[in-house]
Design a protein around this motif. Sequence first.
Motif, mmCIF file in Angstrom:
data_model
loop_
_atom_site.group_PDB
_atom_site.id
_atom_site.type_symbol
_atom_site.label_atom_id
_atom_site.label_comp_id
_atom_site.label_asym_id
_atom_site.label_seq_id
_atom_site.Cartn_x
_atom_site.Cartn_y
_atom_site.Cartn_z
ATOM 1 N N TRP A 125 0.823 -1.214 0.000
ATOM 2 C CA TRP A 125 0.000 0.000 0.000
ATOM 3 C C TRP A 125 0.851 1.254 0.000
ATOM 4 O O TRP A 125 0.516 2.250 -0.605
ATOM 5 C CB TRP A 125 -0.896 0.023 1.253
ATOM 6 N N THR A 126 1.957 1.158 0.705
ATOM 7 C CA THR A 126 2.790 2.362 0.805
ATOM 8 C C THR A 126 3.332 2.756 -0.557
ATOM 9 O O THR A 126 3.567 3.922 -0.818
ATOM 10 C CB THR A 126 3.974 2.148 1.759
ATOM 11 N N VAL A 127 3.529 1.776 -1.417
ATOM 12 C CA VAL A 127 3.997 2.096 -2.766
ATOM 13 C C VAL A 127 2.815 2.481 -3.635
ATOM 14 O O VAL A 127 2.861 3.437 -4.399
ATOM 15 C CB VAL A 127 4.746 0.889 -3.374
ATOM 16 N N ARG A 128 1.741 1.709 -3.471
ATOM 17 C CA ARG A 128 0.596 1.903 -4.341
ATOM 18 C C ARG A 128 0.009 3.300 -4.140
ATOM 19 O O ARG A 128 -0.416 3.940 -5.075
ATOM 20 C CB ARG A 128 -0.461 0.841 -4.027
ATOM 21 N N TYR A 129 -0.015 3.740 -2.878
ATOM 22 C CA TYR A 129 -0.629 5.037 -2.610
ATOM 23 C C TYR A 129 0.402 6.130 -2.346
ATOM 24 O O TYR A 129 0.105 7.103 -1.669
ATOM 25 C CB TYR A 129 -1.600 4.910 -1.432
ATOM 26 N N ALA A 130 1.589 5.888 -2.820
ATOM 27 C CA ALA A 130 2.591 6.946 -2.662
ATOM 28 C C ALA A 130 2.149 8.162 -3.467
ATOM 29 O O ALA A 130 1.536 8.015 -4.512
ATOM 30 C CB ALA A 130 3.945 6.454 -3.153
ATOM 31 N N PRO A 131 2.447 9.355 -3.002
ATOM 32 C CA PRO A 131 2.013 10.551 -3.728
ATOM 33 C C PRO A 131 2.579 10.580 -5.130
ATOM 34 O O PRO A 131 3.749 10.257 -5.343
ATOM 35 C CB PRO A 131 2.566 11.701 -2.895
ATOM 36 N N GLN A 132 1.739 10.957 -6.082
ATOM 37 C CA GLN A 132 2.176 11.010 -7.466
ATOM 38 C C GLN A 132 2.435 12.431 -7.931
ATOM 39 O O GLN A 132 3.062 12.652 -8.942
ATOM 40 C CB GLN A 132 1.116 10.382 -8.369
ATOM 41 N N VAL B 180 0.958 4.459 9.434
ATOM 42 C CA VAL B 180 -0.501 4.411 9.432
ATOM 43 C C VAL B 180 -0.989 3.577 8.252
ATOM 44 O O VAL B 180 -1.849 2.709 8.402
ATOM 45 C CB VAL B 180 -1.092 5.836 9.380
ATOM 46 N N VAL B 181 -0.388 3.828 7.088
ATOM 47 C CA VAL B 181 -0.813 3.081 5.902
ATOM 48 C C VAL B 181 -0.528 1.596 6.086
ATOM 49 O O VAL B 181 -1.357 0.743 5.780
ATOM 50 C CB VAL B 181 -0.105 3.626 4.645
ATOM 51 N N ASN B 182 0.610 1.293 6.639
ATOM 52 C CA ASN B 182 0.940 -0.115 6.881
ATOM 53 C C ASN B 182 -0.038 -0.750 7.858
ATOM 54 O O ASN B 182 -0.472 -1.884 7.678
ATOM 55 C CB ASN B 182 2.350 -0.228 7.452
ATOM 56 N N MET B 183 -0.385 0.008 8.895
ATOM 57 C CA MET B 183 -1.323 -0.501 9.884
ATOM 58 C C MET B 183 -2.660 -0.824 9.228
ATOM 59 O O MET B 183 -3.258 -1.869 9.455
ATOM 60 C CB MET B 183 -1.526 0.546 10.988
#
Lengths: 359, 856
Positions: B290-297, B510-513
Amino acid sequence: MSLFVDQESYFRPRTLDTLHYHHGLSERLKALAASGDFPHMLFYGPSGAGKKTRITCVLRQLFGAGVEKLKIDQRVFLSPSKRKLEINIVQSNYHIEITPSEAGSYDRLVIQELLKEIAQTQQVDLSAKQRFKVVIINEADSLSRDAQAALRRTMEKYMSNMRIILCANSTSRLIAPIKSRCLLMRVAAPNEEEMMTVLKYVAKRAGFDLPPEAGEKIVEDSNGNLRKAILILEALKMQTPDLNGPLSIAKPDWEVYCYKVADLLVSEQSPARVMEVRAKLYELLSHCIPPTIILKTVAERVVEKVDEALKADIMHWAAFYEVRMRTGSKKIYHLEAWVVKVMSLYKVLFRLLMQNPFD
Amino acid sequence: MKRKKSNIIDSENEEENSPPKKKAAISASKSSAKPRPLVTKVKSKKAAEDDDYDMESPPDDNEDDDSESAEDEDDFDIKPKSRKALASKSSTKKAPAASTSKSKAGKEETATPSKKSTDDPKGQLKGPAKKFDWAAKKAAQLAGPVAHGSKAVPAGALDALAGLSMVFTGELSSFSREEAIDLAKRFGARVVLQPSSKTDFVVLGDNAGPSKIAAIKKHGIKTLSEDEFLNLIGTRKGLGNGKMDEKTKKKMEKEQEEIKKAAKEMEKRERTDRAAAQSGKAIDPKMQLWTVRYAPQNLKEICGNKSQVEKLQTWLHDWSSSLKSGFKKPGKSGMNVYRAVLITGPPGIGKTTAAHLCAKLEGFTPIELNASDARSKKLVENGMNINNTSLDGFLKGPSELNSMGVAITDKSCLIMDEVDGMSAGDRGGVGALNALIKKSKIPIICIANDRQAQKLKPLMGTTFNLPFQRPQAQSIRSRILSIAFKEKLKIPANVIDQLITGAQSDIRQVVNMLSTWKLSNDTMDFDEGKALAKMNQKYSILSPFEITSKLLGPYVYSATSRETLNDKMDYYFQDHSFVPLFIQENYLKTQPSRLRNLEGPEKVMKELQLMDRAASSISDGDLVDALIHGPEQHWGLMPLHAICSTVTPTSLLYGSGSSYGGPNAMTFPQWLGQNSKQGKLGRQLGDVQIRMRLKVSGDKSEIRQSYIPALFPHIIKPLIDEGASAVDDVIGHMDEYYLSKEDWDTIVELGVDEKRDDAVLKKIPTATKTALTRKYNSTDHPIPFHKAQDLGKAPKKLAGGPAPDLEEAYVDDVIEDASDDDTKKDDTDDVAKDSLIKAPKPKKKAAPAKKREKSG
């Protein structure tokens, strides 16, 4: 020019015959030195009673004037954690003098290395009067337990090469096995009469007369410490050359400061005052006044100033915290605990008196 | 001593019984609840373990008793309601019907103060009266301190307080501060620390801060008592019932809208990515973390630190022009004179992301080096071929993408990640990096966590410092909410806030959690959120200052505090060598809370008694410390040391007053400085003693106590009285005792009171002092011995040469014999050059010393 105390012509005795008091002790030491069977010895007594002086005299009796050719060396030891420890050694051809407490908690190392080294070499000087060397251990009562244990076997094993003379203020901190291996020599503080005689002798050598009142005052003030007495005599002589009239003996700086602490303690009891006292105690401690001396001086002064009912308690707690100071590591904690205790006791009593003033 | 102590406690109890309810409860709880805290702990833990299994089934709205106890006991932090339930459970020894606890709760909801006071003595009586009735004991303990748990939390709507901002001040009678804040957040309120005009309510407790009360008056904020606060929770209708004011409603709707929009955006992006994945060009986003998928673009998506990111971008934007001008034009922000930027900040707030994003947007190819690469001096110097532009673009054409999906251009940018991680393996790395920065022709972005680190000192001058702060919860919230929405996780905003504060604004965490949570659940309520945050809690390290002000402050030991003995001991274990020192230094600086109800001489006496107990406990602590650090090293005694040195004194003297800036400000322990001073002066005194030894038999303390006062009129006073004319006399006296000028300084330094060194030195005119020094240095003096360290080095130098080859040595001997004269000449030359023999004075001094030894 040296002070009176340190000049042979004024005071300092060099031989057993010229010692000023404890003649019985001197006789016995003389006999021991002559016997050829000289034991290990432990000299103990309060400071200023003449222990070191007596030891020097014994050495002279044993080896002759050669022992007075002193030289000072500094030895460097490596602690197990590779820290360098510098130990000062005072020695002549016939004896060596060490103060192991200089190494702090590594005193065992000093005892082990240095003593063994000395013990394993024989006396080289064929013309020497004795076949053994003498090792003087100063401040033996501050030797750690480990160091004392290290001393035990050495004392027996190398008896042929070496004699040990321990010098301490009290025997209470020495372990029993050490005491049993030594001949105990108590050098008591001189009594008033003996001190008077010595003071008069010094005055005569210095070429002036000592008025009896001045002498009494000095004796009273010096509290059995002869070194202190002679130093005071000289200070007085400088201050008022004729030594007549009302004399005021100048107290040393630290004593005055201790009195100030005591006065602070009695005059107000509050947290702010404790902090003030703490600052002063820190200053005394950091200026190398031993905590025990501080506690003793302050307590004696406080006791003078408080109500009769409190005196016993204050001294009791002083003794209580003195013991803790010796076992603990941070002296100030115990000093402060005592200060707060005294303040609390004082306040409680004060309050009781206020409530029932006619009891 | 023991007897006395217990007496004191007794008398306290008697007195504290007289003021009505509150104090009595304290003493009761102190005397009865403290001794056996373990029992309840074990019990409730067990219960919690049992109930863990129940956690699987989602608790339905606090209705039935089972789920209630389950959720409450899960974290040991028991809420008031269930405490009540448990209390009744154990005292009646029956399985508690939900109705009993409920009805009780209902009653208390409307409870008036008079009702409370009848409730309390009951709890108090239970403690001491039935001493060995375990059930009663446990009940009394669970009833907690003061009126703890005397009020139940009404079952209000979950968003009962939504849209409100509240301030808590003072101590509430039945909740601790944390619990109350927790409660307000649970029902959707926003809790702020300082009241302002935007604050809706202030909940006032006892001993509210004066500044807050002033602020309340100023802004005319509505205040609530504890009961009114609970009432509000019970009666106020939340958003669902439509009684919200329009403004908040609109705001909420707008927020919701935006979240949906953002989620849709993500969806769209993902779809294109997936399409790309299918054609084999990129990785399927489903396979990514998720941390990669939702990293800011893009820059808009970076949470917080907007201005810093902007600065970074403009700097990169201006790079080519500033390179051309030779870094002479500072530009708007003054950044353009730097060739490198140092981004610092705590982990997980988007430093690396921001750096990569800015580089990408400004058309640079980022070359990243992080702690996983070796970055030693050599590698940094040689391995980074960064002065050349990349050839990639030349070979592949401008439209190509590299493996990272970045358009390859001829501009590259070096990102040195985790610079403070350049450690032993990267020897000289920071220095080489610094050298690199000075001549770099491409922008370098360094990233580190701790700006103060010693290692980063060299970079200070050459880089522009760009500190990143932890973003506020609000700025992260919407982003997380949109992620949650996209992943079809139902999480209310206040729960998100809880997670964010729990993770200390670490977005990544938080995203990982959330991604872990998603594996098993689709919703998360307040308590689950709290548990999750606690599980992932980062232990914040407090500084000794913070620990001291906490322990000596009014809250940790206050009646409503929920910290256990273990929690208090943990403060000690945060820094077990410093905390006791800090406590000892500062324990007398408070206004003890225990004396709040006393006046006049009574108070003074009691205060001294408390101080006495605290001081004697500290003294005990030192004895324990001596055992711990003594030859036998009883480290097992550390908990005891924690109690004696830290917990007991603070528990006696806690209170307000010891804060920064005040007259009684907390200070750094003097002990450290004083102890090292004592050590230093002790060593110097030792030097004086050993020099005087040839004349004086006394030991160190005799020298200090008798000789220094006696020498004072001979070697110091004449200088004060007579000035420079006394110098000869003084030097004569000093020589008599083999004292050097340094020893003279030591003797002055050792004075106290009127003979303090500064007081004495002030009295001696400067001219006299210089005369003394000059005269002393110009003449020869007897010295008894040389220090070992002064002499020790020469032989080492000889021995340190290459080992002699014995066979050749034989030949050498012959040659040396022949050129004997030459070598001798060399020797004399050497003496002049030799650094050891540079100062001729010690040699001269040594000679007479030896003579004296012989004669004396």
